[in-house]
Design a protein around this motif. Structure first.
Motif, PDB file in Angstrom:
ATOM      1  N   CYS A  23       0.833  -1.205   0.000  1.00 36.38           N
ATOM      2  CA  CYS A  23       0.000   0.000   0.000  1.00 36.38           C
ATOM      3  C   CYS A  23       0.872   1.260   0.000  1.00 36.38           C
ATOM      4  O   CYS A  23       0.587   2.228  -0.715  1.00 36.38           O
ATOM      5  N   GLU A  24       1.933   1.262   0.787  1.00 35.27           N
ATOM      6  CA  GLU A  24       2.838   2.416   0.849  1.00 35.27           C
ATOM      7  C   GLU A  24       3.540   2.627  -0.491  1.00 35.27           C
ATOM      8  O   GLU A  24       3.658   3.764  -0.962  1.00 35.27           O
ATOM      9  N   VAL A  25       3.986   1.543  -1.106  1.00 36.39           N
ATOM     10  CA  VAL A  25       4.648   1.639  -2.414  1.00 36.39           C
ATOM     11  C   VAL A  25       3.688   2.195  -3.457  1.00 36.39           C
ATOM     12  O   VAL A  25       4.055   3.064  -4.273  1.00 36.39           O
ATOM     13  N   LEU A  26       2.440   1.732  -3.438  1.00 36.05           N
ATOM     14  CA  LEU A  26       1.445   2.205  -4.408  1.00 36.05           C
ATOM     15  C   LEU A  26       1.147   3.685  -4.211  1.00 36.05           C
ATOM     16  O   LEU A  26       1.083   4.449  -5.177  1.00 36.05           O
ATOM     17  N   TYR A  27       0.966   4.113  -2.963  1.00 26.57           N
ATOM     18  CA  TYR A  27       0.645   5.525  -2.701  1.00 26.57           C
ATOM     19  C   TYR A  27       1.801   6.425  -3.148  1.00 26.57           C
ATOM     20  O   TYR A  27       1.565   7.478  -3.758  1.00 26.57           O
ATOM     21  N   ARG A  28       3.016   6.014  -2.848  1.00 21.73           N
ATOM     22  CA  ARG A  28       4.161   6.830  -3.237  1.00 21.73           C
ATOM     23  C   ARG A  28       4.254   6.951  -4.756  1.00 21.73           C
ATOM     24  O   ARG A  28       4.588   8.011  -5.280  1.00 21.73           O
ATOM     25  N   ALA A  29       3.922   5.874  -5.453  1.00 22.81           N
ATOM     26  CA  ALA A  29       3.974   5.912  -6.920  1.00 22.81           C
ATOM     27  C   ALA A  29       2.835   6.747  -7.503  1.00 22.81           C
ATOM     28  O   ALA A  29       3.011   7.426  -8.520  1.00 22.81           O
ATOM     29  N   MET A  30       1.653   6.715  -6.855  1.00 25.34           N
ATOM     30  CA  MET A  30       0.487   7.434  -7.366  1.00 25.34           C
ATOM     31  C   MET A  30       0.469   8.907  -6.987  1.00 25.34           C
ATOM     32  O   MET A  30      -0.265   9.698  -7.596  1.00 25.34           O
ATOM     33  N   LEU A  31       1.254   9.285  -5.991  1.00 27.95           N
ATOM     34  CA  LEU A  31       1.071  10.561  -5.298  1.00 27.95           C
ATOM     35  C   LEU A  31       0.950  11.763  -6.229  1.00 27.95           C
ATOM     36  O   LEU A  31      -0.019  12.515  -6.152  1.00 27.95           O
ATOM     37  N   TYR A  32       1.900  11.940  -7.132  1.00 29.62           N
ATOM     38  CA  TYR A  32       1.963  13.196  -7.881  1.00 29.62           C
ATOM     39  C   TYR A  32       0.917  13.283  -8.995  1.00 29.62           C
ATOM     40  O   TYR A  32       0.605  14.383  -9.453  1.00 29.62           O
ATOM     41  N   ASN A  33       0.395  12.156  -9.429  1.00 32.91           N
ATOM     42  CA  ASN A  33      -0.652  12.176 -10.459  1.00 32.91           C
ATOM     43  C   ASN A  33      -1.995  11.692  -9.924  1.00 32.91           C
ATOM     44  O   ASN A  33      -2.900  11.399 -10.710  1.00 32.91           O
ATOM     45  N   LEU A  34      -2.105  11.583  -8.611  1.00 36.10           N
ATOM     46  CA  LEU A  34      -3.329  11.024  -8.022  1.00 36.10           C
ATOM     47  C   LEU A  34      -4.595  11.795  -8.396  1.00 36.10           C
ATOM     48  O   LEU A  34      -5.621  11.184  -8.683  1.00 36.10           O
ATOM     49  N   PRO A  35      -4.596  13.145  -8.423  1.00 39.08           N
ATOM     50  CA  PRO A  35      -5.813  13.861  -8.839  1.00 39.08           C
ATOM     51  C   PRO A  35      -6.277  13.461 -10.238  1.00 39.08           C
ATOM     52  O   PRO A  35      -7.482  13.280 -10.467  1.00 39.08           O
ATOM     53  N   GLN A  36      -5.320  13.306 -11.177  1.00 40.92           N
ATOM     54  CA  GLN A  36      -5.699  12.909 -12.539  1.00 40.92           C
ATOM     55  C   GLN A  36      -6.288  11.507 -12.568  1.00 40.92           C
ATOM     56  O   GLN A  36      -7.245  11.244 -13.310  1.00 40.92           O
ATOM     57  N   TYR A  37      -5.741  10.602 -11.752  1.00 44.00           N
ATOM     58  CA  TYR A  37      -6.281   9.240 -11.710  1.00 44.00           C
ATOM     59  C   TYR A  37      -7.730   9.243 -11.207  1.00 44.00           C
ATOM     60  O   TYR A  37      -8.594   8.556 -11.763  1.00 44.00           O
ATOM     61  N   MET A  38      -7.996  10.005 -10.163  1.00 46.88           N
ATOM     62  CA  MET A  38      -9.347  10.035  -9.600  1.00 46.88           C
ATOM     63  C   MET A  38     -10.346  10.657 -10.581  1.00 46.88           C
ATOM     64  O   MET A  38     -11.460  10.160 -10.750  1.00 46.88           O
ATOM     65  N   ILE A  39      -9.938  11.738 -11.240  1.00 45.38           N
ATOM     66  CA  ILE A  39     -10.829  12.394 -12.203  1.00 45.38           C
ATOM     67  C   ILE A  39     -11.134  11.449 -13.362  1.00 45.38           C
ATOM     68  O   ILE A  39     -12.285  11.345 -13.814  1.00 45.38           O
ATOM     69  N   ALA A  40     -10.113  10.738 -13.852  1.00 47.50           N
ATOM     70  CA  ALA A  40     -10.315   9.813 -14.968  1.00 47.50           C
ATOM     71  C   ALA A  40     -11.292   8.700 -14.592  1.00 47.50           C
ATOM     72  O   ALA A  40     -12.203   8.368 -15.368  1.00 47.50           O
ATOM     73  N   LEU A  41     -11.131   8.124 -13.398  1.00 48.82           N
ATOM     74  CA  LEU A  41     -12.043   7.056 -12.967  1.00 48.82           C
ATOM     75  C   LEU A  41     -13.481   7.574 -12.863  1.00 48.82           C
ATOM     76  O   LEU A  41     -14.430   6.892 -13.265  1.00 48.82           O
ATOM     77  N   LEU A  42     -13.646   8.769 -12.333  1.00 44.44           N
ATOM     78  CA  LEU A  42     -15.001   9.314 -12.177  1.00 44.44           C
ATOM     79  C   LEU A  42     -15.613   9.678 -13.527  1.00 44.44           C
ATOM     80  O   LEU A  42     -16.835   9.578 -13.701  1.00 44.44           O
TER      81      LEU A  42
END
Length: 818
Positions: A487-506
């Motif tokens: 979970c920590e590895v995934l969050y660190r990898a997602m961190l800087y583009n996380l807003p774009q990932y959430m917007i795309a899923l929605l």
């Protein structure tokens, strides 16, 4: 940069555009079964068991659309043509393990060829192996057995890594992207290579993920190795899930409209489920983490409590106002509230009322105030005139003693209670001191004792407290030890583009929602379901209409499941990781999107029959297909409900609960202002779904005023029976709400500041601390031995080419520096 809020007042909503608008018209019969007839008020009890996923066969079947059915035989032909040349007069099932390994290795060598068509034929042959060599099987059980067997064999020989390289090549294939962008309508043919690669990877992940008691020890070791490989980057700089998130954002940005989103989302969900763990694994991790922090054990196992709950009779909510209660204040078009059956009517006209007084009368009062086994007004009006004078012998309904949940009290609640008590009896407060009770009357002592007995300290409370201490004393406390979990590895990898990932899923969730309509500016999610040639007969149109609806339902299921998994795992890993994801979901209009999703006849959605069982994998591979008729398609299957749709509804309700819990600003601004009428979620007779709807109602009750509470006493009673109690939570009255106006902006801004401080402290660390001594000696600096990562030699030549050979040397700058 957010998902547009689904409008509710003008009757319009967003959906997918382009080719899908031509599907709905001929398939009107199929579509009407989803949203046509209103759901029955007294629906049957739904025998639904919530879990991480559906049955193994059902999860594999949802990978394929009905339009892809001809490709199954194509895969078989590609395999058999190659197999019979390599191993003549033999069947795959007759080979021993060494021979099977040798053949698979020859196939993997074929993936290295330059010719694209030859490479695709080899990939199809491998896909046929992963699908269970159904040509040699007699029944569905054999197909699933050989699919698992071959998946483990393929993984052991390095197939997943080979397909990962091919997937990276296809993602970067600019020719395919530009070709898809030029086409007016995208179909299955545009994503053939990607679909084959993703199908093989999905089958391997799903078959290896699912554990069975008969698995040999070798497979168990293989499963753990595969989980580690997916969780932690080995030969790449990012976990596999991040590559799939990148595909989602690239699709939503319009640069790759041919990506098969359903397969990408299903694979992403299963990878997260495999690497992070399901709900039971999460519960075990939570128990283990509490032990490590020295916290008392959980009062109960929430999974078991929910499974043991009984569904309430929907007749108890028969007079519930058809809109969500948050349409009561400040909403356009709100209708006058209809009063629920009051307890007085039951006392006067209840045919089951006991004539005797005393204890029996009190027990009956308790029964009448509940929602189990009650009759609505219409039923009583029909029964009462026919009642004889004497009392009817009836079967007593036995209720479980006590409430299903142990009550909880937060430290903050005890402090607030003591602050109010000291102000009242003494005239001054002692801050956060909860031990000093001098000057307070005896009943207050007893109350504090009871509150402390039920005090619950969450893992989040400890994490917030530690974060505050690290912010205050960064030097004295030193570096924080962060556990390197998946979970920590995934969050660190997602961190800087996380807003774009959430917007795309929605955005994809919005396009797949059943309440969405076609709009030209919305994304087209039907690239991997529409055939090259559109249907010309009514039967073909009905089949395609069912396929499109099923396709959208599967997308909703996968997105809702993976969002819930992310929220729950990030919350356990660190509360501010959860809050960061939650805040970006809220900023991207996730709350109105979920409310818009429930703005439909939920019973019709849950009982929708958008499936053709004879075309489902693996049934269609081993059985002769009957002739399809319009009547058989219209009738659908005989299932009482659609598992994936009920699963999606519960997931979305759980996400909504997580986004609004303890967040007054989100509750007030989103839930109370938006008009989301027509939601009959409480009518669904399923205990878990009712529980999460009642939790949402409890959050809002204090804001709805006395009139709403008076008109919905049955709902209030249901909340008391099924939802956990906070001892001094004034949820049912909320008389002081008007005196405490919430500063919405300040609440979110404070939370955002805490999140940014956490992310900055933990993830924005400079390579060298400013307090570390600096070595100015050239000889000693050049003589130091640097520890290089283990996989550095894999990418050393690439690094040398990129960082050294391809960089021009600017000698003049070097001279200027001297």
């Amino acid at each position: 940069s957010s998902v547009p809020a689904p409008p509710g007042s003008d009757g319009t909503c967003c959906g997918v555009g382009g080719p899908c608008s031509g599907v709905g018209a001929p398939a009107e019969g199929a579509l009407s079964r989803t949203r046509g007839a209103p759901g029955s008020v007294d629906c049957p009890n739904l025998e639904f068991e919530y879990g991480d996923a559906d049955g193994h066969g059902a999860e594999l079947a949802e990978l394929y659309s009905y339009t892809e059915e001809p490709e199954l035989s194509h895969n078989r032909r590609c395999f058999e043509e190659d197999f019979h040349t390599q191993v003549p007069h033999r069947r795959w099932l007759e080979l021993d393990r060494a021979q099977q390994k040798a053949y698979v290795m020859r196939l993997l060598d074929g993936l290295e060829v330059v010719n694209r068509d030859k490479r695709l034929r080899v990939a199809r042959a491998i896909l046929y192996l992963a699908q269970g060599v159904f040509g040699d099987c007699d029944n569905e059980g054999d197909v699933l057995h050989w699919s698992r067997h071959n998946s483990f064999l393929l993984y052991q020989l390095g197939t997943f890594s080979a397909f990962l390289e091919l997937l990276n090549m296809e993602i970067e294939n600019s020719q395919a992207c530009s070709s898809a962008l030029r086409k007016p309508a995208i179909s299955l043919a545009d994503s053939t290579e990607l679909r084959v690669l993703l199908s093989v990877m999905y089958l391997m992940v799903e078959n290896i993920r699912v554990e069975q008691e008969t698995d040999p020890p070798e497979w168990k070791t293989c499963r753990e190795t595969f989980r580690m490989e997916l969780s932690f980057p080995v030969h790449t700089e990012e976990p596999f899930a991040l590559l799939l998130f990148t595909m989602v954002t690239k699709f939503c940005s319009g640069h790759a409209p041919h990506f098969p989103m359903r397969k990408v989302l299903l694979l992403l969900w299963k990878v997260l489920l495999f690497t992070l763990g399901g709900f039971e694994a999460l519960q075990a991790m939570k128990v283990r983490r509490r032990e490590e922090l020295g916290l008392p054990p959980l009062p109960e196992d929430s999974i078991q409590v929910v499974r043991g709950m009984r569904a309430a009779s929907p007749s108890g909510f028969s007079q519930l106002h058809p809109a969500w209660p948050w349409t009561f204040q400040g909403c356009r078009g709100s209708q006058p509230l209809m009063k629920q059956d009051s307890l007085d009517i039951y006392n006067e006209r209840d045919p089951f009322k006991n004539d005797e007084g005393g204890v029996d009368e009190e027990e009956n009062d308790d029964m009448d105030s509940g929602i189990e086994g009650e009759l609505d007004l219409m039923e009583r009006d029909a029964i009462i005139p026919a009642m004889p004078a004497q009392r009817l012998p009836i079967e007593r309904v036995s209720f479980p003693k006590g409430l299903p949940w142990a009550p909880k009290v937060r430290q903050k609640d005890i402090e607030h209670f003591l602050e109010a008590s000291r102000n009242k009896f003494i005239g001054f407060t002692l801050g956060q001191d909860t031990e000093t009770l001098i000057g307070l009357p005896r009943p207050i002592h007893e109350s504090v004792k009871t509150l402390k007995q039920h005090k619950y300290v969450s893992i989040s409370d400890i994490q917030i407290k530690n974060e505050e201490e690290l912010e205050k004393c960064p030097m004295s406390l030193g570096e924080e030890e962060v556990q390197e979990t998946p979970c920590e590895v995934l969050y660190r990898a997602m961190l800087y583009n996380l807003p774009q990932y959430m917007i795309a899923l929605l955005k994809i969730l919005l396009a797949a929602a059943p309440t969405s309509k076609a709009k030209t500016d919305s994304i087209n999610i039907l690239a991997d379901v529409l055939p090259e040639e559109m249907p010309i007969t009514v039967l073909q149109s009905m089949k395609l209409g069912i396929d499109v609806n099923r396709h959208k339902e599967i997308i909703v299921k996968s997105i809702s499941a993976l969002l819930l998994l992310l929220l729950k795992h990030f919350k356990l890993n660190h509360i501010y990781q959860f809050e960061y994801v939650s805040q970006h979901l809220v900023f991207a209009n996730c709350i109105p999107l979920i409310l818009k999703f429930f703005n439909q006849n939920i019973m019709s959605y849950i009982t929708a029959k958008n499936s053709i069982s004879v075309l489902d994998y693996p049934h269609c591979t081993v059985c002769d297909l009957p002739e399809l008729t319009a009547e058989s398609l219209e009738a659908g299957d005989n299932n009482q409900f659609c598992w994936r749709n009920l699963f999606s509804c519960i997931n979305l309700l759980r996400i909504l609960n997580k986004l609004t819990k303890w967040k007054h600003s989100r509750t007030m601004r989103a839930l109370l202002v938006l008009d989301a009428g027509g939601v009959y979620a409480l009518k669904v007779k399923q205990a878990m779904m009712q529980l999460y709807v009642l939790k949402l109602l409890k959050i809002q009750t204090k804001y709805l005023g006395r009139q709403w509470r008076k008109s919905n006493m049955k709902t209030m009673s249901a909340i008391y029976q099924k939802v956990r109690h906070r001892m001094n939570d004034d949820w049912a009255y909320g008389n002081d709400i008007d005196a405490r106006p919430w500063d919405f902006q300040a609440e979110e801004c404070t939370l955002r500041a805490n999140i940014e401080a956490f992310n900055s402290r933990r993830y924005d660390k400079p390579q060298d601390s400013e307090f570390a001594p600096v070595d100015n000696c050239l000889q000693s600096v050049l003589g130091q031995r640097l520890e290089l990562p283990e996989d550095f030699h894999y990418s050393y030549e690439l690094w040398l080419e990129r960082e050294v050979f391809s960089q021009p040397i600017r000698w003049e700058e070097l001279l200027h520096c001297q």
